[in-house]
Each structure stands twice: as structure tokens, then as C-alpha cells.
Design a protein around this motif. Structure first.
Motif, mmCIF file in Angstrom:
data_model
loop_
_atom_site.group_PDB
_atom_site.id
_atom_site.type_symbol
_atom_site.label_atom_id
_atom_site.label_comp_id
_atom_site.label_asym_id
_atom_site.label_seq_id
_atom_site.Cartn_x
_atom_site.Cartn_y
_atom_site.Cartn_z
ATOM 1 N N GLU A 84 -4.853 6.082 -2.383
ATOM 2 C CA GLU A 84 -3.530 6.003 -3.000
ATOM 3 C C GLU A 84 -2.475 6.215 -1.926
ATOM 4 N N GLN A 85 -1.498 5.320 -1.877
ATOM 5 C CA GLN A 85 -0.411 5.437 -0.915
ATOM 6 C C GLN A 85 0.930 5.498 -1.642
ATOM 7 N N VAL A 86 1.754 6.445 -1.245
ATOM 8 C CA VAL A 86 3.116 6.565 -1.771
ATOM 9 C C VAL A 86 4.062 6.252 -0.613
ATOM 10 N N LEU A 87 4.902 5.244 -0.801
ATOM 11 C CA LEU A 87 5.718 4.712 0.286
ATOM 12 C C LEU A 87 7.094 5.352 0.268
ATOM 13 N N GLY A 88 7.204 6.452 1.004
ATOM 14 C CA GLY A 88 8.445 7.204 1.088
ATOM 15 C C GLY A 88 8.497 8.349 0.104
ATOM 16 N N ARG A 89 9.134 9.437 0.522
ATOM 17 C CA ARG A 89 9.395 10.526 -0.403
ATOM 18 C C ARG A 89 10.539 10.128 -1.325
ATOM 19 N N HIS A 90 10.865 10.986 -2.267
ATOM 20 C CA HIS A 90 11.881 10.633 -3.266
ATOM 21 C C HIS A 90 13.208 10.274 -2.592
ATOM 22 N N GLY A 91 13.698 9.083 -2.911
ATOM 23 C CA GLY A 91 15.013 8.673 -2.433
ATOM 24 C C GLY A 91 15.077 8.211 -0.997
ATOM 25 N N GLU A 92 13.915 7.996 -0.334
ATOM 26 C CA GLU A 92 13.948 7.547 1.054
ATOM 27 C C GLU A 92 13.076 6.313 1.224
ATOM 28 N N PRO A 93 13.379 5.460 2.208
ATOM 29 C CA PRO A 93 12.497 4.322 2.504
ATOM 30 C C PRO A 93 11.215 4.808 3.155
ATOM 31 N N PRO A 94 10.178 3.975 3.159
ATOM 32 C CA PRO A 94 8.908 4.414 3.729
ATOM 33 C C PRO A 94 8.878 4.297 5.237
ATOM 34 N N GLY A 95 7.888 4.942 5.825
ATOM 35 C CA GLY A 95 7.545 4.675 7.206
ATOM 36 C C GLY A 95 6.645 3.458 7.279
ATOM 37 N N THR A 96 6.050 3.258 8.446
ATOM 38 C CA THR A 96 5.083 2.174 8.620
ATOM 39 C C THR A 96 3.681 2.710 8.344
ATOM 40 N N LEU A 97 2.947 1.998 7.514
ATOM 41 C CA LEU A 97 1.590 2.402 7.159
ATOM 42 C C LEU A 97 0.683 1.175 7.227
ATOM 43 N N VAL A 98 -0.349 1.265 8.047
ATOM 44 C CA VAL A 98 -1.360 0.218 8.142
ATOM 45 C C VAL A 98 -2.702 0.854 7.805
ATOM 46 N N SER A 99 -3.385 0.310 6.802
ATOM 47 C CA SER A 99 -4.626 0.903 6.318
ATOM 48 C C SER A 99 -5.717 -0.156 6.281
ATOM 49 N N ARG A 100 -6.838 0.131 6.924
ATOM 50 C CA ARG A 100 -7.970 -0.795 6.917
ATOM 51 C C ARG A 100 -9.192 -0.111 6.328
#
Length: 248
Positions: free
Chosen positions: A135-151
Motif C-alpha cells: 500500500e502506498q500513500v502519495l503525500g501526507r495530508h495536504g502535500e504533494p508526494p515525493g518520488t516513489l518507484v516500486s518494483r
């Protein structure tokens, strides 16, 4: 200064844990198992990690005939570090003959400014069973996400079963947040269930509501993929799918 750490887990038959080694921020702890014959390990974060430049790994072996559940005490939070290098988090999982692994960690949160590369490699014996949730959550509340690469790479009896890579955030290719991928959602995840019983009668491909789909793989396995507005909604979708797939 970047951190390098590897934790190790090995489970044996009858609920034994012959190897349980902590390292750096990765602290696996024996916790109460749900039933006889099972072992359970909960990974506790001992410090803030992964940060930029960190190299973390967990090596897990489920020996022949063993049954192991691995979960975590809290979400993993990827944060920016002092270096521009991406953090790397590697999971190396081996499941032996007639063994069972339930890999059910909490969410991975990609905080703004972070850059994390996750690689999960699974090697399964022909009679092994696996339940693996990501499970991935893209950014904390109210912020844009960082970069996430998952293989995620899974091999069964030495042959490829699944090999896929997902990328989100400002370092990903354009379109990662478009209608064909996340469609504005900020939580995404998948559930992989491998069971030799599926060799003869795999569940049929179908949508699971409006935000998830079940797909049988070319092997005794099914993959559920889902998107959701938040972590709670995502967990509900994947828990419902897991209950359905493991019923009976």
C-alpha cells in the motif's frame, strides 16, 4: 550521513524463529501468532528512515513447512535526506516447500521531497503459498508526494510469475496521475495471493467495485490492484478482497 542496515528473519516449522536479527532502524520483534503452528513478526521502526541516500533491507526465509506472518507497528514514512541520492529499500523473501508467508505491512507514505526506490524480490517453492500486500500513500495530508518507484518480482519454482514496476511523483514519467493511472487518487495498492489450489480453478477476472480489479496470473496466483482517496479506504478494499480470496 546515509544509513545502511539489513534485518534478517527466518521461520521454522512449529512456530520457531531461529533467526531474528535487528539492524539500525529495522527492529523485527516476535509477537503473538494467530494460531498454532504460526510465527508472527512485527517490524518496529527504531528511528526515522528511510531518508535520502539510505540503503535498507529485510531478508526473510520461511523454511520448509513453516508458517509466518510479518506485519509492522506503523506506517513507513519516506522523507528527504541531506543528500540528493534516492533512498533504497529492498525486501528479499524466500518461501520453502509447503510453507506459508503472509507479508502484511502498514502503508508506505511518500512525503513531499522524498525519493525512494523499493524493490521486493520473492522466491517461492512450487508448493509454497503467499499473501503479499503493498500500500502506498502519495503525500501526507495536504502535500504533494515525493518520488516513489516500486518494483515487485516473484519467481515460483525458478520461473517468473510476476515482474512489474510502478512509479509515482515528480520523478515519474508524465501521466502517472492521469485518468488511466490514479485519476486523482492519492492511495494505491495491490494484493498478491499465490496458492497451488489456483492451478486448476483460478478466480475469474472481474472488477471489485469502482476502484479495484482482480486479475488471475499465468500461474496459481491472483493480483488485486486498487486505488482510493485515502489509506483507510484502500485498506477496506484490500481487506474485503483478501477475505473473499481466503474464505474457506
Amino acid at each position: 550521513m546515509s544509513l545502511r542496515a539489513t534485518a534478517r528473519i527466518a521461520a521454522g516449522p512449529g512456530g520457531s524463529l531461529p533467526v531474528l536479527e535487528s539492524d539500525g532502524p529495522l527492529a523485527p520483534r516476535r509477537t503473538r501468532a494467530a494460531g498454532p503452528g504460526w510465527s508472527r513478526v512485527t517490524v518496529v521502526g527504531a528511528m526515522s528512515a528511510p531518508l535520502g541516500g539510505d540503503r535498507l533491507a529485510i531478508e526473510t526465509e520461511v523454511r520448509d513447512g513453516a508458517r509466518l506472518r510479518v506485519d509492522s507497528a506503523a506506517a513507513t514514512l519516506a522523507l528527504p535526506g541531506r543528500t540528493p541520492d534516492p533512498a533504497r529499500y529492498e525486501l528479499r523473501l524466500r518461501v520453502g516447500a509447503d510453507a506459508v508467508l503472509h507479508w502484511l505491512p502498514e502503508q508506505l507514505v511518500s512525503a513531499h521531497g522524498s525519493d525512494l526506490r523499493v524493490r521486493t524480490g520473492v522466491d517461492l517453492a512450487p508448493t509454497a503459498r503467499l499473501v503479499l500486500r503493498e500500500e502506498q500513500v502519495l503525500g501526507r495530508h495536504g502535500e504533494p508526494p515525493g518520488t516513489l518507484v516500486s518494483r515487485l518480482t516473484v519467481r515460483r519454482a525458478g520461473r517468473p510469475l510476476l515482474d512489474q514496476e510502478l512509479a509515482y511523483g515528480p520523478g515519474a514519467a508524465r501521466g502517472w496521475d492521469g485518468g488511466a493511472v490514479l485519476a486523482g487518487h492519492r492511495a494505491t495498492g495491490q494484493l498478491l495471493v499465490v496458492d497451488p489450489a489456483y492451478a486448476d480453478a483460478p478466480p475469474p477476472a472481474r472488477p471489485l467495485g469502482d476502484q479495484a480489479a482482480l486479475t488471475p496470473l499465468a500461474g496459481p496466483a491472483v493480483l488485486v490492484t486498487a486505488v482510493a482517496p485515502d489509506a483507510l479506504a484502500l485498506r477496506r478494499i484490500l481487506d474485503t478482497a483478501l477475505d473473499e480470496l481466503t474464505a474457506g
